[in-house]
Design a protein around this motif. Structure first.
Motif, PDB file in Angstrom:
ATOM      1  N   LEU A  78      13.032  19.379  14.233  1.00 24.87           N
ATOM      2  CA  LEU A  78      13.906  19.666  15.466  1.00 24.87           C
ATOM      3  C   LEU A  78      14.312  18.224  16.185  1.00 24.87           C
ATOM      4  O   LEU A  78      15.338  18.054  16.520  1.00 24.87           O
ATOM      5  N   ALA A  79      13.080  17.334  15.922  1.00 25.89           N
ATOM      6  CA  ALA A  79      13.275  15.867  16.477  1.00 25.89           C
ATOM      7  C   ALA A  79      14.589  15.259  15.715  1.00 25.89           C
ATOM      8  O   ALA A  79      15.503  14.574  15.904  1.00 25.89           O
ATOM      9  N   ALA A  80      14.463  15.383  14.510  1.00 25.07           N
ATOM     10  CA  ALA A  80      15.378  14.872  13.520  1.00 25.07           C
ATOM     11  C   ALA A  80      16.697  15.254  13.664  1.00 25.07           C
ATOM     12  O   ALA A  80      17.736  14.398  13.614  1.00 25.07           O
ATOM     13  N   ALA A  81      16.954  16.442  13.599  1.00 26.12           N
ATOM     14  CA  ALA A  81      18.495  17.084  13.645  1.00 26.12           C
ATOM     15  C   ALA A  81      18.623  16.816  15.036  1.00 26.12           C
ATOM     16  O   ALA A  81      19.832  16.380  15.191  1.00 26.12           O
ATOM     17  N   GLY A  82      18.133  16.766  16.058  1.00 26.46           N
ATOM     18  CA  GLY A  82      18.356  16.746  17.581  1.00 26.46           C
ATOM     19  C   GLY A  82      18.971  15.171  17.656  1.00 26.46           C
ATOM     20  O   GLY A  82      19.816  14.847  18.432  1.00 26.46           O
ATOM     21  N   ALA A  83      18.305  14.187  17.127  1.00 27.82           N
ATOM     22  CA  ALA A  83      18.685  12.914  17.136  1.00 27.82           C
ATOM     23  C   ALA A  83      19.679  12.323  16.042  1.00 27.82           C
ATOM     24  O   ALA A  83      20.367  11.446  15.970  1.00 27.82           O
ATOM     25  N   GLY A  84      20.381  13.276  15.506  1.00 23.95           N
ATOM     26  CA  GLY A  84      21.384  13.300  14.347  1.00 23.95           C
ATOM     27  C   GLY A  84      21.105  12.392  13.106  1.00 23.95           C
ATOM     28  O   GLY A  84      22.110  11.985  12.404  1.00 23.95           O
ATOM     29  N   PHE A  85      19.744  12.642  12.770  1.00 22.26           N
ATOM     30  CA  PHE A  85      19.439  12.156  11.562  1.00 22.26           C
ATOM     31  C   PHE A  85      19.808  13.155  10.291  1.00 22.26           C
ATOM     32  O   PHE A  85      19.756  14.324  10.683  1.00 22.26           O
ATOM     33  N   VAL A  86      20.394  12.671   9.128  1.00 16.92           N
ATOM     34  CA  VAL A  86      20.245  13.371   8.100  1.00 16.92           C
ATOM     35  C   VAL A  86      18.785  13.649   7.575  1.00 16.92           C
ATOM     36  O   VAL A  86      17.939  12.511   7.722  1.00 16.92           O
ATOM     37  N   VAL A  87      18.591  14.865   7.122  1.00 15.74           N
ATOM     38  CA  VAL A  87      17.026  15.402   6.723  1.00 15.74           C
ATOM     39  C   VAL A  87      16.975  15.693   5.330  1.00 15.74           C
ATOM     40  O   VAL A  87      17.683  16.467   4.796  1.00 15.74           O
ATOM     41  N   ALA A 124      12.772  11.639   5.977  1.00  9.31           N
ATOM     42  CA  ALA A 124      12.224  12.384   4.727  1.00  9.31           C
ATOM     43  C   ALA A 124      11.220  13.276   5.366  1.00  9.31           C
ATOM     44  O   ALA A 124      10.337  12.643   5.803  1.00  9.31           O
ATOM     45  N   ILE A 125      11.096  14.478   5.053  1.00  9.43           N
ATOM     46  CA  ILE A 125       9.983  15.302   5.692  1.00  9.43           C
ATOM     47  C   ILE A 125       9.525  16.135   4.453  1.00  9.43           C
ATOM     48  O   ILE A 125      10.388  16.768   3.744  1.00  9.43           O
ATOM     49  N   SER A 126       8.191  16.149   4.162  1.00 12.36           N
ATOM     50  CA  SER A 126       7.726  17.181   3.469  1.00 12.36           C
ATOM     51  C   SER A 126       7.323  18.599   4.022  1.00 12.36           C
ATOM     52  O   SER A 126       6.789  18.486   5.100  1.00 12.36           O
ATOM     53  N   LEU A 127       7.869  19.626   3.483  1.00  7.77           N
ATOM     54  CA  LEU A 127       7.743  21.078   3.882  1.00  7.77           C
ATOM     55  C   LEU A 127       6.432  21.597   3.640  1.00  7.77           C
ATOM     56  O   LEU A 127       5.855  22.869   3.878  1.00  7.77           O
ATOM     57  N   PHE A 169       5.484  10.775  -0.786  1.00  5.34           N
ATOM     58  CA  PHE A 169       4.858  12.369  -0.840  1.00  5.34           C
ATOM     59  C   PHE A 169       4.373  12.218  -2.317  1.00  5.34           C
ATOM     60  O   PHE A 169       4.285  13.079  -3.266  1.00  5.34           O
ATOM     61  N   ALA A 170       3.516  11.023  -2.577  1.00  2.00           N
ATOM     62  CA  ALA A 170       2.933  11.059  -3.963  1.00  2.00           C
ATOM     63  C   ALA A 170       1.341  10.318  -4.132  1.00  2.00           C
ATOM     64  O   ALA A 170       0.821  10.245  -2.948  1.00  2.00           O
ATOM     65  N   MET A 171       1.114   9.634  -5.187  1.00  2.00           N
ATOM     66  CA  MET A 171      -0.065   9.291  -5.301  1.00  2.00           C
ATOM     67  C   MET A 171      -0.519   7.939  -4.570  1.00  2.00           C
ATOM     68  O   MET A 171      -1.856   7.721  -4.318  1.00  2.00           O
ATOM     69  N   ALA A 172       0.428   7.100  -4.111  1.00  2.00           N
ATOM     70  CA  ALA A 172      -0.090   5.750  -3.496  1.00  2.00           C
ATOM     71  C   ALA A 172      -1.136   6.189  -2.427  1.00  2.00           C
ATOM     72  O   ALA A 172      -2.319   5.338  -1.993  1.00  2.00           O
ATOM     73  N   GLY A 225       0.840  -0.957   0.000  1.00  2.91           N
ATOM     74  CA  GLY A 225      -0.026  -0.069   0.039  1.00  2.91           C
ATOM     75  C   GLY A 225       0.933   1.171  -0.081  1.00  2.91           C
ATOM     76  O   GLY A 225       1.607   1.405  -0.937  1.00  2.91           O
ATOM     77  N   ALA A 226       0.760   2.180   1.172  1.00  5.56           N
ATOM     78  CA  ALA A 226       1.573   3.272   1.002  1.00  5.56           C
ATOM     79  C   ALA A 226       1.909   3.789   2.411  1.00  5.56           C
ATOM     80  O   ALA A 226       1.447   4.755   3.180  1.00  5.56           O
ATOM     81  N   PRO A 227       2.589   2.654   3.316  1.00  2.00           N
ATOM     82  CA  PRO A 227       2.737   3.083   4.886  1.00  2.00           C
ATOM     83  C   PRO A 227       3.792   3.993   4.882  1.00  2.00           C
ATOM     84  O   PRO A 227       3.686   4.537   6.116  1.00  2.00           O
ATOM     85  N   LEU A 228       4.489   4.623   3.658  1.00  2.00           N
ATOM     86  CA  LEU A 228       5.394   5.635   3.790  1.00  2.00           C
ATOM     87  C   LEU A 228       4.932   6.900   3.448  1.00  2.00           C
ATOM     88  O   LEU A 228       5.270   7.682   2.993  1.00  2.00           O
ATOM     89  N   GLY A 229       3.589   6.931   3.537  1.00  2.00           N
ATOM     90  CA  GLY A 229       2.726   7.838   2.913  1.00  2.00           C
ATOM     91  C   GLY A 229       2.895   9.385   3.422  1.00  2.00           C
ATOM     92  O   GLY A 229       2.448  10.378   2.735  1.00  2.00           O
ATOM     93  N   HIS A 230       3.520   9.435   4.482  1.00  2.00           N
ATOM     94  CA  HIS A 230       3.914  10.967   5.012  1.00  2.00           C
ATOM     95  C   HIS A 230       5.211  10.765   5.699  1.00  2.00           C
ATOM     96  O   HIS A 230       5.916   9.792   5.205  1.00  2.00           O
ATOM     97  N   ASP A 231       5.788  11.645   6.424  1.00  2.00           N
ATOM     98  CA  ASP A 231       7.137  11.787   6.849  1.00  2.00           C
ATOM     99  C   ASP A 231       7.595  10.520   7.419  1.00  2.00           C
ATOM    100  O   ASP A 231       7.006   9.777   8.235  1.00  2.00           O
ATOM    101  N   PHE A 232       8.807  10.279   7.135  1.00  2.00           N
ATOM    102  CA  PHE A 232       9.218   8.806   7.683  1.00  2.00           C
ATOM    103  C   PHE A 232      10.690   8.960   7.705  1.00  2.00           C
ATOM    104  O   PHE A 232      11.286   9.703   7.320  1.00  2.00           O
ATOM    105  N   CYS A 233      11.313   7.885   8.462  1.00  2.00           N
ATOM    106  CA  CYS A 233      12.760   7.845   8.446  1.00  2.00           C
ATOM    107  C   CYS A 233      13.140   6.296   8.368  1.00  2.00           C
ATOM    108  O   CYS A 233      12.379   5.561   8.572  1.00  2.00           O
TER     109      CYS A 233
END
Lengths: 253, 253
Positions: free
Chosen positions: B152-161, B134-137, B86-89, A125-133
């Motif tokens: 903030l959560a992502a940067a604080g935990a050391g993720f590349v964004v 991955a974050i949609s703005l 961030f697309a049609m599925a 389906g589309a489990p990564l449909g919004h922000d994900f890591c």
């Protein structure tokens, strides 16, 4: 004569998911370095040579490939999935940065591929449909407490979480601890997808709730997607259920 | 006669990055729904029909495509990149869940594609070399304070964004605010990659430091990758610089 190095993503394992760009890069190289199951996937000509190695020897493999390329050869390093996601591209960059000057002068081409979480998501389906890591559960190169910090930060902020390298013979307890950490933040009703060999004949896709997720449901080739509180399961009778995360999101409570 | 719906990822725009699986799915469909620039990319036969729409009409487009498929047609919904990112599925799943029962009985096939962050990363090195998100703005479907919380959560935990949908005419200030939020946590020396049209003739890749990152460096087709404190730039003289994040990581201070 200047050598070149291509770092090629072969996708999750289904031939139809190998991009034409990757196939062309394979045609053009003479020497192929990689973890054995990936190198074995290639259909090579008689004038092309495989050099396989074990899966914990990334840096040594990268150096060997770079050394071959500076001799003037056309060399490929192959990864399953995408080479930039928990795979060989970073190892090659590390080797270049700390290696001889000549390695910096090489032509480097990186060919992206379908990474496991995208293939697994597409099958369900589309489990990564919004922000994900995406988080690797391997603590070979980072401390476990950092992994736990990231799991908590991601779940707390409402990200869907894709887990790579969930379990292996030498890392048997990490996945169970990850589920415990996530369960401290997320309700047990959050959907979890276990996907292996997406798109291949031996594909295995399993959907359960976080409360029922067990480490035994995964092996080292599984990619696990843990939903957010907004992720939903659509039951469809005879047809396989769809798991998706809506595009709209609200602030987690 | 039962209809079917394929949701197809066309990759970032370079023909060589369209998987054979996606090409085959395009051959098999009769009606193509999607945002105009993606539908325009298709080379179709005379018996195949394009139905283009604007880019903020995802749910209406999904419903229209599902209605066509239940009439017994072979329908495709196309996305650039990967349809699950961030697309049609997700939009199609939303429509199925809230739609008539007959929509749940359709055969649904989702064909993954190379998503923008993978294509951009491959052109520049391995910036996604360890844990990333991955974050949609876009704040069309979620509140801005949630986006800021995630940054903030992502940067604080050391993720590349990786930032998707960074800016548009109707969303002019969000990217500047995102850089401000990230700068509250990360040092100004963190590398930032701006990538547009990766792998296409009009490709534009730009690397700078977070302190120098400006919203004007992006447009709506740009994918931005903001490194972690561990992300590095390898200068290579004549050759393009490589940006990568080492596989090893330590806990952020």
């Amino acid at each position: 004569m200047t050598g070149r190095l291509a770092i090629i993503g072969l996708g999750p394992g289904n031939e139809a998911q190998v991009t034409p760009e990757a196939s062309r890069a394979v045609e053009q190289a003479a020497f192929f370095y990689g973890y054995k199951p990936y190198v074995d996937r290639l259909e090579l000509r008689h004038d092309q040579t495989r050099i396989s190695s074990d899966n914990r020897e990334e840096l040594a493999r990268a150096k060997e490939a770079l050394a071959k390329a500076v001799e003037g050869h056309s060399v490929a390093v192959v990864s399953g999935g995408d080479p930039g996601v928990f795979a060989m591209a970073a190892a090659v960059c590390e080797a270049i940065e700390s290696g001889p000057e000549a390695w910096k002068a090489l032509d480097i081409e990186i060919v992206p591929g379908i990474t496991a979480m995208l293939a697994v998501a597409a099958r369900i389906g589309a489990p990564l449909g919004h922000d994900f890591c995406a988080i690797s559960l391997s603590d070979n190169l980072k401390p476990w407490d950092l992994i736990e910090l990231r799991l908590l930060a991601a779940a707390g902020a409402g990200f869907v979480v894709a887990l790579y390298n969930p379990i292996s013979k030498s890392r048997p307890w990490q996945l169970g601890r990850a589920f415990e950490a996530l369960s401290a933040i997320l309700p047990g009703t959050v959907p979890v997808v276990f996907g292996s060999a997406a798109g291949r004949p031996d594909e295995r896709m399993e959907v359960c709730l976080l409360a029922d997720a067990k480490p035994e449901m995964a092996d080292m080739a599984t990619c696990i997607i843990v939903g957010s509180t907004e992720t939903r399961i659509i039951r469809r009778g005879e047809k396989p259920a769809l798991v998706y995360t809506p595009r709209a999101a609200t602030r987690p409570k």
